[in-house]
Motif scaffolding. Structure first.
Motif, PDB file in Angstrom:
ATOM      1  N   VAL A 230       1.153   6.220  -7.031  1.00 51.14           N
ATOM      2  CA  VAL A 230       0.558   5.348  -6.121  1.00 51.14           C
ATOM      3  C   VAL A 230       0.577   3.971  -7.159  1.00 51.14           C
ATOM      4  CG1 VAL A 230      -1.446   3.996  -6.126  1.00 51.14           C
ATOM      5  CG2 VAL A 230      -2.022   6.163  -5.454  1.00 51.14           C
ATOM      6  N   LEU A 231       0.627   4.252  -8.772  1.00 48.99           N
ATOM      7  CA  LEU A 231       0.922   3.259  -9.983  1.00 48.99           C
ATOM      8  C   LEU A 231       2.828   3.061  -9.634  1.00 48.99           C
ATOM      9  CD1 LEU A 231      -0.681   4.796 -13.277  1.00 48.99           C
ATOM     10  CD2 LEU A 231      -0.932   2.808 -11.558  1.00 48.99           C
ATOM     11  N   ASN A 232       3.592   3.671  -9.139  1.00 46.43           N
ATOM     12  CA  ASN A 232       4.802   3.854  -9.268  1.00 46.43           C
ATOM     13  C   ASN A 232       5.273   2.747  -8.187  1.00 46.43           C
ATOM     14  OD1 ASN A 232       6.101   5.229 -11.444  1.00 46.43           O
ATOM     15  ND2 ASN A 232       5.692   7.082  -9.811  1.00 46.43           N
ATOM     16  N   ALA A 233       3.846   3.452  -7.028  1.00 50.87           N
ATOM     17  CA  ALA A 233       4.330   1.993  -5.832  1.00 50.87           C
ATOM     18  C   ALA A 233       3.273   0.802  -6.236  1.00 50.87           C
ATOM     19  CB  ALA A 233       3.432   2.382  -4.191  1.00 50.87           C
ATOM     20  N   LEU A 234       2.772   0.772  -6.997  1.00 48.46           N
ATOM     21  CA  LEU A 234       1.862  -0.846  -7.340  1.00 48.46           C
ATOM     22  C   LEU A 234       3.277  -1.367  -8.275  1.00 48.46           C
ATOM     23  CD1 LEU A 234      -1.011  -2.349  -8.142  1.00 48.46           C
ATOM     24  CD2 LEU A 234      -0.771  -1.123  -9.913  1.00 48.46           C
ATOM     25  N   ALA A 235       3.483  -0.935  -9.184  1.00 49.06           N
ATOM     26  CA  ALA A 235       4.486  -1.133 -10.416  1.00 49.06           C
ATOM     27  C   ALA A 235       5.891  -2.303  -9.135  1.00 49.06           C
ATOM     28  CB  ALA A 235       5.706  -0.841 -10.877  1.00 49.06           C
ATOM     29  N   ALA A 236       6.204  -1.427  -7.459  1.00 45.18           N
ATOM     30  CA  ALA A 236       7.125  -2.240  -7.172  1.00 45.18           C
ATOM     31  C   ALA A 236       6.652  -2.948  -6.711  1.00 45.18           C
ATOM     32  CB  ALA A 236       8.139  -1.006  -5.922  1.00 45.18           C
ATOM     33  N   TYR A 237       5.184  -2.615  -6.077  1.00 45.45           N
ATOM     34  CA  TYR A 237       4.443  -4.318  -5.429  1.00 45.45           C
ATOM     35  C   TYR A 237       4.518  -5.220  -5.925  1.00 45.45           C
ATOM     36  CZ  TYR A 237       0.318  -6.350  -2.723  1.00 45.45           C
ATOM     37  OH  TYR A 237      -0.114  -7.651  -2.237  1.00 45.45           O
ATOM     38  N   LEU A 238       3.782  -5.170  -7.349  1.00 49.13           N
ATOM     39  CA  LEU A 238       3.496  -6.350  -8.309  1.00 49.13           C
ATOM     40  C   LEU A 238       5.375  -7.018  -8.262  1.00 49.13           C
ATOM     41  CD1 LEU A 238       1.093  -5.363 -10.376  1.00 49.13           C
ATOM     42  CD2 LEU A 238       0.848  -6.683  -9.014  1.00 49.13           C
ATOM     43  N   ARG A 239       5.879  -6.305  -8.120  1.00 46.82           N
ATOM     44  CA  ARG A 239       7.370  -7.095  -8.279  1.00 46.82           C
ATOM     45  C   ARG A 239       8.386  -7.619  -7.031  1.00 46.82           C
ATOM     46  NH1 ARG A 239       5.787  -4.399 -12.524  1.00 46.82           N
ATOM     47  NH2 ARG A 239       6.023  -4.298 -15.019  1.00 46.82           N
ATOM     48  N   TYR A 240       7.646  -7.246  -6.185  1.00 51.00           N
ATOM     49  CA  TYR A 240       8.284  -7.753  -4.541  1.00 51.00           C
ATOM     50  C   TYR A 240       9.562  -8.769  -4.996  1.00 51.00           C
ATOM     51  CZ  TYR A 240       8.379  -9.391   0.153  1.00 51.00           C
ATOM     52  OH  TYR A 240       9.164  -9.556   1.109  1.00 51.00           O
ATOM     53  N   ARG A 270      -1.297 -12.842   5.991  1.00 54.06           N
ATOM     54  CA  ARG A 270      -1.402 -14.004   5.385  1.00 54.06           C
ATOM     55  C   ARG A 270      -1.444 -13.600   3.401  1.00 54.06           C
ATOM     56  NH1 ARG A 270      -8.292 -13.924   6.966  1.00 54.06           N
ATOM     57  NH2 ARG A 270      -8.426 -15.215   4.974  1.00 54.06           N
ATOM     58  N   ASN A 271      -1.757 -15.191   2.268  1.00 54.07           N
ATOM     59  CA  ASN A 271      -1.535 -14.554   1.820  1.00 54.07           C
ATOM     60  C   ASN A 271      -1.919 -13.512   0.878  1.00 54.07           C
ATOM     61  OD1 ASN A 271       0.541 -16.229   1.268  1.00 54.07           O
ATOM     62  ND2 ASN A 271      -0.415 -17.810   0.829  1.00 54.07           N
ATOM     63  N   GLY A 272      -1.537 -12.724   0.549  1.00 47.20           N
ATOM     64  CA  GLY A 272      -2.413 -11.425  -0.562  1.00 47.20           C
ATOM     65  C   GLY A 272      -3.000 -10.364   0.180  1.00 47.20           C
ATOM     66  N   ALA A 273      -2.930 -10.578   1.558  1.00 50.55           N
ATOM     67  CA  ALA A 273      -3.255  -9.513   2.491  1.00 50.55           C
ATOM     68  C   ALA A 273      -2.545  -8.705   2.913  1.00 50.55           C
ATOM     69  CB  ALA A 273      -3.239 -10.307   3.748  1.00 50.55           C
ATOM     70  N   SER A 274      -1.374  -8.384   2.443  1.00 53.14           N
ATOM     71  CA  SER A 274      -0.097  -6.975   2.037  1.00 53.14           C
ATOM     72  C   SER A 274      -0.983  -5.613   0.780  1.00 53.14           C
ATOM     73  CB  SER A 274       0.517  -6.904   1.553  1.00 53.14           C
ATOM     74  OG  SER A 274       0.392  -7.974   0.675  1.00 53.14           O
ATOM     75  N   PHE A 275      -1.628  -6.337  -0.085  1.00 55.23           N
ATOM     76  CA  PHE A 275      -2.125  -5.213  -0.942  1.00 55.23           C
ATOM     77  C   PHE A 275      -3.591  -4.325  -0.537  1.00 55.23           C
ATOM     78  CE2 PHE A 275      -5.180  -3.254  -4.256  1.00 55.23           C
ATOM     79  CZ  PHE A 275      -4.625  -3.593  -5.360  1.00 55.23           C
ATOM     80  N   ILE A 276      -4.418  -4.928   0.818  1.00 49.04           N
ATOM     81  CA  ILE A 276      -5.423  -3.850   0.930  1.00 49.04           C
ATOM     82  C   ILE A 276      -4.675  -3.143   2.332  1.00 49.04           C
ATOM     83  CG2 ILE A 276      -7.311  -4.608   2.527  1.00 49.04           C
ATOM     84  CD1 ILE A 276      -8.265  -4.560  -0.321  1.00 49.04           C
ATOM     85  N   ALA A 277      -3.472  -3.892   2.893  1.00 49.53           N
ATOM     86  CA  ALA A 277      -3.097  -3.378   3.554  1.00 49.53           C
ATOM     87  C   ALA A 277      -2.678  -2.034   3.371  1.00 49.53           C
ATOM     88  CB  ALA A 277      -2.341  -4.282   4.377  1.00 49.53           C
ATOM     89  N   LEU A 278      -1.695  -2.071   2.046  1.00 47.76           N
ATOM     90  CA  LEU A 278      -0.609  -1.100   1.649  1.00 47.76           C
ATOM     91  C   LEU A 278      -1.954   0.106   0.462  1.00 47.76           C
ATOM     92  CD1 LEU A 278       2.309  -2.583   0.893  1.00 47.76           C
ATOM     93  CD2 LEU A 278       1.761  -1.380   2.506  1.00 47.76           C
ATOM     94  N   PHE A 279      -3.024  -0.520  -0.253  1.00 45.50           N
ATOM     95  CA  PHE A 279      -3.876   0.419  -0.964  1.00 45.50           C
ATOM     96  C   PHE A 279      -5.263   0.247  -0.916  1.00 45.50           C
ATOM     97  CE2 PHE A 279       0.031  -1.725  -2.937  1.00 45.50           C
ATOM     98  CZ  PHE A 279       0.493  -0.622  -3.793  1.00 45.50           C
ATOM     99  N   GLY A 280      -5.376   0.298   0.078  1.00 44.35           N
ATOM    100  CA  GLY A 280      -6.915  -0.075   0.499  1.00 44.35           C
ATOM    101  C   GLY A 280      -7.249   1.502   0.529  1.00 44.35           C
ATOM    102  N   ILE A 288      -7.343   3.788  -7.972  1.00 41.77           N
ATOM    103  CA  ILE A 288      -6.504   3.163  -8.839  1.00 41.77           C
ATOM    104  C   ILE A 288      -7.094   2.191  -9.515  1.00 41.77           C
ATOM    105  CG2 ILE A 288      -3.887   3.847  -8.147  1.00 41.77           C
ATOM    106  CD1 ILE A 288      -3.803   1.656  -6.285  1.00 41.77           C
ATOM    107  N   SER A 289      -7.999   1.940  -9.513  1.00 45.36           N
ATOM    108  CA  SER A 289      -8.665   0.461  -9.303  1.00 45.36           C
ATOM    109  C   SER A 289      -9.323  -0.147 -10.641  1.00 45.36           C
ATOM    110  CB  SER A 289     -11.063   0.741  -8.535  1.00 45.36           C
ATOM    111  OG  SER A 289     -10.840   1.914 -10.096  1.00 45.36           O
TER     112      SER A 289
END
Length: 517
Positions: A230-240, A270-280, A288-289
């Motif tokens: 999950v942290l690898n995916a988070l790093a990729a998400y933040l660096r989109y 909508r802005n920022g909505a992808s985080f909950i969709a992917l990491f919810g 990872i909270s």
């Protein structure tokens, strides 16, 4: 969530084994398993290449459980406590010790402000997310000991176990949840009796983990697995916004970035909505909270020469991640506060739906089930003058606060009537567990035989024209006209209650006699 939980447990076991420890797994009803673990005789083998064994009792004097706010988990803890009473360790029963890993440094829950915006203005310090991990590793050190660890069950085993422990009615009702409301609506419009292809909520297939993908569930759109995954995916998400063309990134990380970026583009409704969709789901499981906030702030500093701007974050992905985890922690604190203050005239409880906390109220012990659903912009308390009256008239009453309103969670997602329809359906199946009399206000098209209580001073519509149209085109409606506005249950609650007192028993009697209801 069940799939992701099993993947996470396997990853946790592997992580512990790398540290010379392991994860013991037992399968069954929690209360029975915990009672057995606290008192059973286990065989311990010294890991010194010696053949001798020694037999000891666990004799657990304490059972630790993470502090939760969901009502069903409170009930489970009560059952566990009852089952532990016959177990005697040092002349007393093992105690149940609740623990948590606080995110914010909050000492007095009663001092929390009434809104999330006001809470953010306090700028409370966020505690070190590593402290609890270190404590647990030091406390539960199994070095030098072998214990029968048990086998991690597969998805089908768990689903079959859950099903076998439910009654036939609950099992049949759960099948209602296998198809989304959107699918049902589409099929109805198309007048097709065929099941839709790829229903996003189908849970009948067993997922298969791909070594090249961070999307582990059968729906294929949520990040899951263990912490590293999950942290690898988070790093990729933040660096989109940086893309994937980095020479120093490993091949696996590049693949992860491509997968994440593709999903972000399709999920950013909508802005920022992808985080909950992917990491919810991963966030809800607690994987990872704390790390989300730590990694997001760390990356923000990297982008801004070590500074955090008071005017907002430099990337949408960073803002989406930080806001999601902070708001989730805020609603958890509010739910915990409500539990400690739960001494009112009716009980306030929490239910988790798709990873989000939903608040509801319960009153009454016997009689027909009645579910009260508020309208747009309101919440369960809008029925404050109806709940206890209906309960006192011999009904069991639930009043729900829908997702996005008042003290229920408000995630950054797109809200639709179909979303609330699915939430309400699952609430009736999972919480109420039986057919209900559904009482709503303002929101909703229903074609069965229903009672309509119409406020004839409703400023939102032409009441007289509406009533005439309903009478002309909708068979089986019973219409009661009241001298009230858009919310008769709030404006003239006594009159509305009297109408419902007469309506519910009549419908119940028709159902019992087999008459059309």
């Amino acid at each position: 969530m069940l799939e992701l939980l099993l993947f996470a447990l396997q990853d946790l076991r592997n992580s512990l084994k790398e540290r010379g420890s392991n994860l013991m797994i037992r399968f069954g009803n929690a209360e029975h398993v915990i009672q057995q673990l606290a008192s059973e005789v286990v065989t311990l083998q010294l890991l010194l290449m010696m053949p001798q064994y020694m037999v000891e009792q666990v004799n657990a004097s304490c059972v630790f459980a993470e502090q939760e706010v969901e009502y069903e988990l409170y009930l489970l803890l009560d059952v566990v406590k009852e089952c532990m009473k016959p177990v005697t360790v040092r002349e007393c029963a093992p105690r149940i010790e609740l623990w948590n890993t606080p995110f914010y440094d909050v000492n007095v829950l009663q001092n929390l402000p009434a809104s999330y915006d006001d809470f953010k203005k306090l700028r409370l310090p966020i505690l070190n997310h590593f402290s609890c991990q270190n404590y647990l590793l030091q406390t539960w050190n199994w070095t030098g000991i072998f214990i029968e660890i048990g086998t991690l069950p597969v998805y089908d085993d768990v689903k079959n176990f859950i099903t076998s422990n439910q009654g036939r009615l609950r099992e049949r009702w759960n099948s209602i949840k296998l198809t989304s409301a959107e699918t049902l609506l589409r099929n109805k419009i198309m007048k097709s009796s065929e099941s839709s292809e790829g229903s996003y909520d189908s849970r009948q297939l067993q997922s298969k983990k791909s070594n090249e993908s961070v999307f582990l569930s059968q729906k294929g759109n949520a990040v899951g697995g263990g912490t590293n995954n999950v942290l690898n995916a988070l790093a990729a998400y933040l660096r989109y916004f940086e893309g994937t063309a980095h020479d120093d990134w490993q091949e696996y990380v590049v693949k992860t970035c491509h997968l994440i970026h593709e999903k972000v583009r399709s999920s950013e409704s909508r802005n920022g909505a992808s985080f909950i969709a992917l990491f919810g789901p991963a966030l809800s499981l607690g994987i990872i909270s704390r790390s989300v906030h730590y990694e997001a702030i760390k990356y923000e500093r990297e982008r801004n020469a070590g500074f955090i701007s008071p005017f907002g974050y430099s990337a949408t992905t960073i803002a989406g991640a930080v806001d999601a985890v902070c708001s989730k922690e805020w609603y958890w604190l509010m739910a915990l506060r409500n539990q400690t203050n739960n001494d009112g005239i009716h009980s306030t409880r929490m239910w988790k739906w798709n990873g989000f906390l939903i608040q509801y109220t319960v009153a009454g012990n016997d009689g027909p089930a009645v579910v009260l659903v508020h309208g747009f912009g309101a919440f369960a308390e809008h029925y404050r003058d109806n709940i206890n009256g209906l309960a006192g008239a011999g009904n069991r009453v639930w009043a729900i606060t829908l997702l996005g309103f008042d003290n229920s969670e408000k995630p950054n997602i797109v809200y639709t009537e179909l979303l609330w329809a699915e939430l309400l359906r699952d609430f009736i199946v999972d919480v109420v567990g039986e057919p209900v009399h559904l009482v709503g206000n303002s929101i909703g098209e229903f074609r069965e035989k229903v009672l309509i209580i119409q406020g004839m001073k409703d400023p939102i519509s032409d009441c007289s024209s509406r009533v005439a149209t309903l009478k002309e085109h909708c068979d089986g409606l019973v219409i009661k006209e009241l001298d009230a506005g858009h919310c008769p249950h709030d404006e003239v609650p006594e009159q509305v209650n009297d109408i419902l007192y007469e309506w519910i028993p009549r419908i119940e009697s028709q159902i019992l006699t087999g008459s059309p209801a």
